[in-house]
Write a protein that holds these residues in place. Sequence first.
Motif, PDB file in Angstrom:
ATOM      1  N   HIS A  69     -14.268  -4.348   4.663  1.00 12.57           N
ATOM      2  CA  HIS A  69     -13.370  -3.246   4.292  1.00 12.57           C
ATOM      3  C   HIS A  69     -13.935  -2.507   3.080  1.00 12.57           C
ATOM      4  O   HIS A  69     -13.993  -1.289   3.060  1.00 12.57           O
ATOM      5  CB  HIS A  69     -11.989  -3.779   3.938  1.00 12.57           C
ATOM      6  CG  HIS A  69     -11.283  -4.441   5.070  1.00 12.57           C
ATOM      7  ND1 HIS A  69      -9.998  -4.925   4.952  1.00 12.57           N
ATOM      8  CD2 HIS A  69     -11.651  -4.709   6.349  1.00 12.57           C
ATOM      9  CE1 HIS A  69      -9.609  -5.464   6.087  1.00 12.57           C
ATOM     10  NE2 HIS A  69     -10.608  -5.352   6.953  1.00 12.57           N
ATOM     11  N   ILE A  70     -14.264  -3.281   2.039  1.00 13.25           N
ATOM     12  CA  ILE A  70     -14.737  -2.806   0.724  1.00 13.25           C
ATOM     13  C   ILE A  70     -14.020  -1.531   0.271  1.00 13.25           C
ATOM     14  O   ILE A  70     -14.608  -0.691  -0.401  1.00 13.25           O
ATOM     15  CB  ILE A  70     -16.272  -2.654   0.673  1.00 13.25           C
ATOM     16  CG1 ILE A  70     -16.823  -1.666   1.684  1.00 13.25           C
ATOM     17  CG2 ILE A  70     -16.939  -4.019   0.850  1.00 13.25           C
ATOM     18  CD1 ILE A  70     -18.339  -1.384   1.511  1.00 13.25           C
ATOM     19  N   ASN A  71     -12.737  -1.418   0.603  1.00 17.48           N
ATOM     20  CA  ASN A  71     -11.982  -0.199   0.321  1.00 17.48           C
ATOM     21  C   ASN A  71     -10.497  -0.496   0.468  1.00 17.48           C
ATOM     22  O   ASN A  71     -10.037  -0.767   1.592  1.00 17.48           O
ATOM     23  CB  ASN A  71     -12.413   0.894   1.296  1.00 17.48           C
ATOM     24  CG  ASN A  71     -11.839   2.256   0.974  1.00 17.48           C
ATOM     25  OD1 ASN A  71     -10.724   2.382   0.464  1.00 17.48           O
ATOM     26  ND2 ASN A  71     -12.583   3.286   1.276  1.00 17.48           N
ATOM     27  N   GLU A  88      -2.699 -11.039   3.147  1.00 17.53           N
ATOM     28  CA  GLU A  88      -4.044 -11.086   2.578  1.00 17.53           C
ATOM     29  C   GLU A  88      -4.431  -9.808   1.845  1.00 17.53           C
ATOM     30  O   GLU A  88      -5.499  -9.754   1.223  1.00 17.53           O
ATOM     31  CB  GLU A  88      -5.063 -11.382   3.685  1.00 17.53           C
ATOM     32  CG  GLU A  88      -4.893 -12.766   4.304  1.00 17.53           C
ATOM     33  CD  GLU A  88      -5.949 -13.082   5.341  1.00 17.53           C
ATOM     34  OE1 GLU A  88      -6.836 -12.224   5.586  1.00 17.53           O
ATOM     35  OE2 GLU A  88      -5.915 -14.187   5.910  1.00 17.53           O
ATOM     36  N   VAL A  89      -3.588  -8.800   1.896  1.00 14.93           N
ATOM     37  CA  VAL A  89      -3.923  -7.508   1.282  1.00 14.93           C
ATOM     38  C   VAL A  89      -4.137  -7.629  -0.228  1.00 14.93           C
ATOM     39  O   VAL A  89      -5.151  -7.132  -0.749  1.00 14.93           O
ATOM     40  CB  VAL A  89      -2.855  -6.447   1.613  1.00 14.93           C
ATOM     41  CG1 VAL A  89      -3.029  -5.200   0.740  1.00 14.93           C
ATOM     42  CG2 VAL A  89      -2.940  -6.062   3.086  1.00 14.93           C
ATOM     43  N   PRO A  90      -3.217  -8.253  -0.995  1.00 11.06           N
ATOM     44  CA  PRO A  90      -3.440  -8.307  -2.450  1.00 11.06           C
ATOM     45  C   PRO A  90      -4.767  -8.971  -2.823  1.00 11.06           C
ATOM     46  O   PRO A  90      -5.477  -8.485  -3.709  1.00 11.06           O
ATOM     47  CB  PRO A  90      -2.243  -9.119  -2.959  1.00 11.06           C
ATOM     48  CG  PRO A  90      -1.184  -8.903  -1.932  1.00 11.06           C
ATOM     49  CD  PRO A  90      -1.916  -8.844  -0.629  1.00 11.06           C
ATOM     50  N   ALA A  91      -5.115 -10.066  -2.159  1.00  7.32           N
ATOM     51  CA  ALA A  91      -6.356 -10.755  -2.477  1.00  7.32           C
ATOM     52  C   ALA A  91      -7.568  -9.881  -2.159  1.00  7.32           C
ATOM     53  O   ALA A  91      -8.530  -9.826  -2.937  1.00  7.32           O
ATOM     54  CB  ALA A  91      -6.432 -12.078  -1.706  1.00  7.32           C
ATOM     55  N   TYR A  92      -7.539  -9.198  -1.028  1.00  4.63           N
ATOM     56  CA  TYR A  92      -8.639  -8.306  -0.659  1.00  4.63           C
ATOM     57  C   TYR A  92      -8.795  -7.189  -1.691  1.00  4.63           C
ATOM     58  O   TYR A  92      -9.910  -6.867  -2.118  1.00  4.63           O
ATOM     59  CB  TYR A  92      -8.393  -7.704   0.728  1.00  4.63           C
ATOM     60  CG  TYR A  92      -9.157  -8.361   1.851  1.00  4.63           C
ATOM     61  CD1 TYR A  92     -10.027  -7.631   2.657  1.00  4.63           C
ATOM     62  CD2 TYR A  92      -9.019  -9.720   2.125  1.00  4.63           C
ATOM     63  CE1 TYR A  92     -10.719  -8.225   3.701  1.00  4.63           C
ATOM     64  CE2 TYR A  92      -9.704 -10.326   3.169  1.00  4.63           C
ATOM     65  CZ  TYR A  92     -10.560  -9.573   3.952  1.00  4.63           C
ATOM     66  OH  TYR A  92     -11.251 -10.170   4.973  1.00  4.63           O
ATOM     67  N   VAL A  93      -7.678  -6.584  -2.087  1.00  4.93           N
ATOM     68  CA  VAL A  93      -7.741  -5.461  -3.020  1.00  4.93           C
ATOM     69  C   VAL A  93      -8.265  -5.909  -4.376  1.00  4.93           C
ATOM     70  O   VAL A  93      -9.088  -5.224  -5.005  1.00  4.93           O
ATOM     71  CB  VAL A  93      -6.359  -4.791  -3.145  1.00  4.93           C
ATOM     72  CG1 VAL A  93      -6.352  -3.765  -4.280  1.00  4.93           C
ATOM     73  CG2 VAL A  93      -5.975  -4.116  -1.831  1.00  4.93           C
ATOM     74  N   ILE A  94      -7.821  -7.063  -4.850  1.00  2.00           N
ATOM     75  CA  ILE A  94      -8.304  -7.580  -6.136  1.00  2.00           C
ATOM     76  C   ILE A  94      -9.805  -7.862  -6.061  1.00  2.00           C
ATOM     77  O   ILE A  94     -10.569  -7.524  -6.979  1.00  2.00           O
ATOM     78  CB  ILE A  94      -7.524  -8.838  -6.538  1.00  2.00           C
ATOM     79  CG1 ILE A  94      -6.067  -8.474  -6.889  1.00  2.00           C
ATOM     80  CG2 ILE A  94      -8.190  -9.537  -7.720  1.00  2.00           C
ATOM     81  CD1 ILE A  94      -5.165  -9.675  -7.077  1.00  2.00           C
ATOM     82  N   ALA A  95     -10.254  -8.476  -4.974  1.00  2.00           N
ATOM     83  CA  ALA A  95     -11.684  -8.755  -4.814  1.00  2.00           C
ATOM     84  C   ALA A  95     -12.494  -7.466  -4.804  1.00  2.00           C
ATOM     85  O   ALA A  95     -13.580  -7.384  -5.400  1.00  2.00           O
ATOM     86  CB  ALA A  95     -11.920  -9.546  -3.527  1.00  2.00           C
ATOM     87  N   GLN A  96     -11.974  -6.444  -4.148  1.00  2.00           N
ATOM     88  CA  GLN A  96     -12.663  -5.155  -4.088  1.00  2.00           C
ATOM     89  C   GLN A  96     -12.747  -4.508  -5.465  1.00  2.00           C
ATOM     90  O   GLN A  96     -13.803  -3.973  -5.852  1.00  2.00           O
ATOM     91  CB  GLN A  96     -11.935  -4.243  -3.104  1.00  2.00           C
ATOM     92  CG  GLN A  96     -12.046  -4.688  -1.655  1.00  2.00           C
ATOM     93  CD  GLN A  96     -10.921  -4.159  -0.771  1.00  2.00           C
ATOM     94  OE1 GLN A  96     -10.049  -3.408  -1.242  1.00  2.00           O
ATOM     95  NE2 GLN A  96     -10.930  -4.525   0.499  1.00  2.00           N
ATOM     96  N   LEU A  97     -11.655  -4.537  -6.204  1.00  2.00           N
ATOM     97  CA  LEU A  97     -11.639  -3.921  -7.530  1.00  2.00           C
ATOM     98  C   LEU A  97     -12.596  -4.639  -8.479  1.00  2.00           C
ATOM     99  O   LEU A  97     -13.381  -4.002  -9.194  1.00  2.00           O
ATOM    100  CB  LEU A  97     -10.214  -3.944  -8.086  1.00  2.00           C
ATOM    101  CG  LEU A  97      -9.998  -3.283  -9.446  1.00  2.00           C
ATOM    102  CD1 LEU A  97     -10.318  -1.795  -9.383  1.00  2.00           C
ATOM    103  CD2 LEU A  97      -8.554  -3.493  -9.921  1.00  2.00           C
ATOM    104  N   LEU A  98     -12.562  -5.969  -8.475  1.00  2.00           N
ATOM    105  CA  LEU A  98     -13.443  -6.730  -9.355  1.00  2.00           C
ATOM    106  C   LEU A  98     -14.908  -6.562  -8.941  1.00  2.00           C
ATOM    107  O   LEU A  98     -15.798  -6.474  -9.794  1.00  2.00           O
ATOM    108  CB  LEU A  98     -13.052  -8.205  -9.333  1.00  2.00           C
ATOM    109  CG  LEU A  98     -11.690  -8.553  -9.950  1.00  2.00           C
ATOM    110  CD1 LEU A  98     -11.409 -10.041  -9.796  1.00  2.00           C
ATOM    111  CD2 LEU A  98     -11.628  -8.143 -11.409  1.00  2.00           C
TER     112      LEU A  98
END
Length: 250
Positions: A69-71, A88-98
């Motif tokens: 996704h990277i987005n 799983e959305v919050p974890a994905y978004v945090i990983a992307q931001l970091l």
Amino acid sequence: MDPGVDLWVRLACEFIGIAIMIIIGNGAVANVHLKGTKGFQSGWAVIAMGYGIGVMIPAMMFGGISGNHINPGFTIGLAAWGYFPWAEVPAYVIAQLLGAMAGQLMVVIAHKRYYDNTTDPDDVLGTFATINAARSNANGFIAELIGSVTLFSCALAITRSPLFGDEPGAAHLGLGFLVWGLVLGIGGPTGPALNPARDLGPRLLHQLLPTSVLAHKGSSQWSYGWVPIAAPLLGGLLGVGGYTLILGGL
């Protein structure tokens, strides 16, 4: 995406994937805008190519693992239309931001000498985050929205096309050309971002880094910073929704 892969592995792929995208993409911007680099003033085509390749490489690495996704706009758009679990959305978004922040830090470390040589704060900020060329939030929002809707709808149509059913790698290769073309075709007004994490993570880093690191950093321009967050998020809903309504039943 392979749902059988452990979530932490997929999050690592998202973190590394967007870091790679920033290293190559914003690295290309730094090469063009920072005085003294061998690519200084080499032009917009270099930046467009950098972002196309920056998306293509992690897509081919991680597309079959995390979905690449990277987005956050894509992640949230997929979840809103039932393609991805909301849990799983919050974890994905945090990983992307970091990951975006980590990738940008690598760009800064590699180009520290050239940041010192560059006195225009807009050139410095442009290697981190997006700026509207007309200083217009409205123009920036429109350009980012059009680009984001195109990105997300076309990305789904390419990766789910029957044409690539037996060759998913070729579809992920196509994503690089899609982004390359979008930066060339719709990127002039804003940069572009087309990705909340791609802009917010590096802009946060720009704000946090001291002047001992970025001597001529100037303002982080937060009055514009909401545009490359809101427009791609709305673009994700519209782009994924448009694909679903027209082609989702195929």
